[in-house]
Scaffold this motif. Structure first.
Motif, PDB file in Angstrom:
ATOM      1  N   LEU A  61       0.845  -1.179   0.000  1.00  0.00           N
ATOM      2  CA  LEU A  61       0.000   0.000   0.000  1.00  0.00           C
ATOM      3  C   LEU A  61       0.888   1.239   0.000  1.00  0.00           C
ATOM      4  O   LEU A  61       1.856   1.299   0.752  1.00  0.00           O
ATOM      5  CB  LEU A  61      -0.885   0.046   1.252  1.00  0.00           C
ATOM      6  CG  LEU A  61      -1.786  -1.154   1.561  1.00  0.00           C
ATOM      7  CD1 LEU A  61      -2.423  -0.962   2.930  1.00  0.00           C
ATOM      8  CD2 LEU A  61      -2.851  -1.296   0.495  1.00  0.00           C
ATOM      9  N   SER A  62       0.571   2.209  -0.838  1.00  0.00           N
ATOM     10  CA  SER A  62       1.258   3.496  -0.781  1.00  0.00           C
ATOM     11  C   SER A  62       0.317   4.523  -0.177  1.00  0.00           C
ATOM     12  O   SER A  62      -0.891   4.351  -0.166  1.00  0.00           O
ATOM     13  CB  SER A  62       1.716   3.925  -2.180  1.00  0.00           C
ATOM     14  OG  SER A  62       0.632   3.962  -3.088  1.00  0.00           O
ATOM     15  N   GLY A  63       0.898   5.602   0.352  1.00  0.00           N
ATOM     16  CA  GLY A  63       0.143   6.565   1.136  1.00  0.00           C
ATOM     17  C   GLY A  63      -0.995   7.230   0.385  1.00  0.00           C
ATOM     18  O   GLY A  63      -0.945   7.407  -0.827  1.00  0.00           O
ATOM     19  N   ASP A  64      -2.033   7.584   1.109  1.00  0.00           N
ATOM     20  CA  ASP A  64      -3.144   8.344   0.539  1.00  0.00           C
ATOM     21  C   ASP A  64      -3.578   9.384   1.568  1.00  0.00           C
ATOM     22  O   ASP A  64      -3.125   9.358   2.717  1.00  0.00           O
ATOM     23  CB  ASP A  64      -4.306   7.431   0.125  1.00  0.00           C
ATOM     24  CG  ASP A  64      -4.993   6.768   1.302  1.00  0.00           C
ATOM     25  OD1 ASP A  64      -5.522   7.508   2.154  1.00  0.00           O
ATOM     26  OD2 ASP A  64      -5.024   5.526   1.375  1.00  0.00           O
ATOM     27  N   PRO A  65      -4.439  10.343   1.196  1.00  0.00           N
ATOM     28  CA  PRO A  65      -4.796  11.440   2.110  1.00  0.00           C
ATOM     29  C   PRO A  65      -5.464  10.995   3.405  1.00  0.00           C
ATOM     30  O   PRO A  65      -5.525  11.779   4.353  1.00  0.00           O
ATOM     31  CB  PRO A  65      -5.762  12.295   1.264  1.00  0.00           C
ATOM     32  CG  PRO A  65      -5.402  11.988  -0.153  1.00  0.00           C
ATOM     33  CD  PRO A  65      -5.006  10.551  -0.157  1.00  0.00           C
ATOM     34  N   GLY A  68       0.493   6.882  13.224  1.00  0.00           N
ATOM     35  CA  GLY A  68       0.064   5.973  14.274  1.00  0.00           C
ATOM     36  C   GLY A  68      -1.085   5.065  13.917  1.00  0.00           C
ATOM     37  O   GLY A  68      -1.647   4.405  14.805  1.00  0.00           O
ATOM     38  N   ASP A  69      -1.462   4.995  12.644  1.00  0.00           N
ATOM     39  CA  ASP A  69      -2.514   4.055  12.246  1.00  0.00           C
ATOM     40  C   ASP A  69      -2.140   2.636  12.666  1.00  0.00           C
ATOM     41  O   ASP A  69      -0.963   2.261  12.697  1.00  0.00           O
ATOM     42  CB  ASP A  69      -2.731   4.097  10.732  1.00  0.00           C
ATOM     43  CG  ASP A  69      -3.612   5.261  10.303  1.00  0.00           C
ATOM     44  OD1 ASP A  69      -4.257   5.870  11.171  1.00  0.00           O
ATOM     45  OD2 ASP A  69      -3.646   5.556   9.087  1.00  0.00           O
ATOM     46  N   ASP A 109      11.415   9.385   6.758  1.00  0.00           N
ATOM     47  CA  ASP A 109      12.762   9.690   7.248  1.00  0.00           C
ATOM     48  C   ASP A 109      13.763   8.597   6.907  1.00  0.00           C
ATOM     49  O   ASP A 109      14.923   8.657   7.293  1.00  0.00           O
ATOM     50  CB  ASP A 109      12.752   9.941   8.758  1.00  0.00           C
ATOM     51  CG  ASP A 109      12.436   8.687   9.579  1.00  0.00           C
ATOM     52  OD1 ASP A 109      12.107   7.645   8.972  1.00  0.00           O
ATOM     53  OD2 ASP A 109      12.511   8.758  10.820  1.00  0.00           O
ATOM     54  N   GLY A 110      13.329   7.573   6.182  1.00  0.00           N
ATOM     55  CA  GLY A 110      14.226   6.507   5.749  1.00  0.00           C
ATOM     56  C   GLY A 110      14.284   5.309   6.669  1.00  0.00           C
ATOM     57  O   GLY A 110      14.925   4.310   6.332  1.00  0.00           O
ATOM     58  N   THR A 111      13.640   5.359   7.822  1.00  0.00           N
ATOM     59  CA  THR A 111      13.637   4.211   8.720  1.00  0.00           C
ATOM     60  C   THR A 111      12.541   3.230   8.327  1.00  0.00           C
ATOM     61  O   THR A 111      11.592   3.571   7.628  1.00  0.00           O
ATOM     62  CB  THR A 111      13.433   4.645  10.192  1.00  0.00           C
ATOM     63  OG1 THR A 111      12.210   5.377  10.295  1.00  0.00           O
ATOM     64  CG2 THR A 111      14.584   5.510  10.657  1.00  0.00           C
ATOM     65  N   ILE A 112      12.683   2.006   8.804  1.00  0.00           N
ATOM     66  CA  ILE A 112      11.748   0.926   8.496  1.00  0.00           C
ATOM     67  C   ILE A 112      11.358   0.222   9.787  1.00  0.00           C
ATOM     68  O   ILE A 112      12.220  -0.140  10.589  1.00  0.00           O
ATOM     69  CB  ILE A 112      12.391  -0.097   7.537  1.00  0.00           C
ATOM     70  CG1 ILE A 112      12.801   0.557   6.218  1.00  0.00           C
ATOM     71  CG2 ILE A 112      11.433  -1.262   7.276  1.00  0.00           C
ATOM     72  CD1 ILE A 112      13.699  -0.327   5.372  1.00  0.00           C
ATOM     73  N   ASP A 113      10.082   0.063  10.005  1.00  0.00           N
ATOM     74  CA  ASP A 113       9.575  -0.774  11.092  1.00  0.00           C
ATOM     75  C   ASP A 113       9.055  -2.074  10.504  1.00  0.00           C
ATOM     76  O   ASP A 113       8.491  -2.071   9.399  1.00  0.00           O
ATOM     77  CB  ASP A 113       8.418  -0.095  11.836  1.00  0.00           C
ATOM     78  CG  ASP A 113       8.897   0.957  12.833  1.00  0.00           C
ATOM     79  OD1 ASP A 113      10.118   1.075  13.012  1.00  0.00           O
ATOM     80  OD2 ASP A 113       8.043   1.643  13.408  1.00  0.00           O
ATOM     81  N   SER A 121       3.578   6.877  15.832  1.00  0.00           N
ATOM     82  CA  SER A 121       2.732   8.066  15.785  1.00  0.00           C
ATOM     83  C   SER A 121       3.524   9.344  15.560  1.00  0.00           C
ATOM     84  O   SER A 121       2.934  10.398  15.282  1.00  0.00           O
ATOM     85  CB  SER A 121       1.925   8.188  17.084  1.00  0.00           C
ATOM     86  OG  SER A 121       2.803   8.308  18.199  1.00  0.00           O
ATOM     87  N   ALA A 122       4.857   9.271  15.658  1.00  0.00           N
ATOM     88  CA  ALA A 122       5.686  10.455  15.467  1.00  0.00           C
ATOM     89  C   ALA A 122       6.281  10.528  14.065  1.00  0.00           C
ATOM     90  O   ALA A 122       7.037  11.453  13.764  1.00  0.00           O
ATOM     91  CB  ALA A 122       6.807  10.479  16.509  1.00  0.00           C
ATOM     92  N   LYS A 123       5.954   9.557  13.202  1.00  0.00           N
ATOM     93  CA  LYS A 123       6.543   9.512  11.863  1.00  0.00           C
ATOM     94  C   LYS A 123       5.459   9.446  10.793  1.00  0.00           C
ATOM     95  O   LYS A 123       4.332   9.015  11.054  1.00  0.00           O
ATOM     96  CB  LYS A 123       7.473   8.300  11.729  1.00  0.00           C
ATOM     97  CG  LYS A 123       8.666   8.320  12.675  1.00  0.00           C
ATOM     98  CD  LYS A 123       9.532   7.094  12.457  1.00  0.00           C
ATOM     99  CE  LYS A 123      10.716   7.076  13.412  1.00  0.00           C
ATOM    100  NZ  LYS A 123      11.569   5.868  13.196  1.00  0.00           N
ATOM    101  N   VAL A 124       5.835   9.834   9.585  1.00  0.00           N
ATOM    102  CA  VAL A 124       4.924   9.798   8.440  1.00  0.00           C
ATOM    103  C   VAL A 124       5.282   8.587   7.580  1.00  0.00           C
ATOM    104  O   VAL A 124       6.432   8.440   7.147  1.00  0.00           O
ATOM    105  CB  VAL A 124       5.023  11.088   7.604  1.00  0.00           C
ATOM    106  CG1 VAL A 124       4.109  11.005   6.388  1.00  0.00           C
ATOM    107  CG2 VAL A 124       4.667  12.302   8.457  1.00  0.00           C
TER     108      VAL A 124
END
Length: 267
Positions: A153-157, A162-163, A188-192, A212-215
């Motif tokens: 899935l890629s981002g949408d509006p 924090g979803d 920011d380039g990080t991966i969870d 919840s602190a990252k996009v």
């Protein structure tokens, strides 16, 4: 290209910096995955033309042949990338670039405006929605082309920091450990990532809470359902429910692991 498709890619996580010579190289793999995405979209849009598993496999094999690879080469490369999360994310980012470039060119030729759409994206409003767009039920057997179901899935509006995503499915004849894996790539380039094994039949689920602190840029996942020789297994009622950040999400975050920021590579 407005669809979410499976690409037969296992997402077990082990870090590695180099791609061995016998593995399909990143740029070639990205091009192959882009064509596999388009082929799956063709199948979804023309289900009457591809009514059986054999016709769908024939289409996939024709894509492999077009790129000069055998099914065995693709399968082994898929598994290698699946064990190396950083390389997987790089390749899939490049795959989305290829698809978006092709979409932009198609818009220019057609003279239409489809701005804001992209392959693998889906805009769904609401605080609790099922965003799964792949197959809901699948039979696994040794003669099948793969033992995984994947999604991206890629981002949408409608995305929010924090979803929380809950992957759920019913397993039947689960004689081996099935595994659910999810990963998120942040801006920011990080991966969870999170990977959970499941034993036995019945309902199984995994909750994956984003930071919840990252996009988030994109989310990927896989349901890996290995079968032994002579085994036949089933997975049913697959769902991927997105909910908003809530107090219980903090507990879900405890099982999430993070890969540090890596330099962006260009092909």
């Amino acid at each position: 290209m407005r669809c979410i498709v499976a690409s037969t890619l296992t997402l077990l996580v082990v870090a590695c910096n180099d791609v061995p010579d016998h593995i399909i190289q990143p740029e070639q793999m990205a091009g192959l995955l882009a064509d596999m995405h388009k082929a799956e979209c063709v199948v979804e849009a023309n289900s009457g033309t591809f009514p059986t598993d054999s016709t769908k496999r024939a289409l996939r094999q024709s894509v492999f042949a077009r790129h000069g690879f055998t099914s065995e080469q693709v399968d082994s490369s898929m598994k290698w990338y699946g064990y190396h999360m950083e390389k997987y994310v790089e390749v899939y980012d490049r795959t989305l670039e290829i698809l978006n470039d092709e979409l932009a060119k198609a818009e220019q030729v057609a003279g239409s405006s489809l701005a804001g759409t992209s392959s693998g994206s889906m805009a769904m409003e609401g605080d609790s929605v099922d965003v799964w767009m792949g197959v809901r039920t699948r039979r696994f057997a040794p003669n099948q082309p793969g033992d995984v179901i994947t999604f991206s899935l890629s981002g949408d509006p409608n995305w929010e920091n924090g979803d929380v995503y809950r992957m759920k499915a019913k397993l039947l004849s689960n004689h081996h450990n099935a595994r659910f894996t999810m990963a998120v790539n942040y801006t920011d380039g990080t991966i969870d990532y999170m990977s959970t094994p499941f034993v036995g039949d019945g309902w199984h689920e995994m909750r994956f809470a984003l930071d919840s602190a990252k996009v988030a840029r994109g989310i990927s996942g896989v349901l890996h359902y290995p079968v032994g020789k002579g085994d036949i297994a089933f997975i049913d009622s697959i769902s991927l429910t997105r909910t908003r950040w809530n107090p219980t999400a903090r507990q879900a975050r405890e099982s999430v692991q993070t890969l540090g920021k890596k330099p962006q590579k260009r092909y």
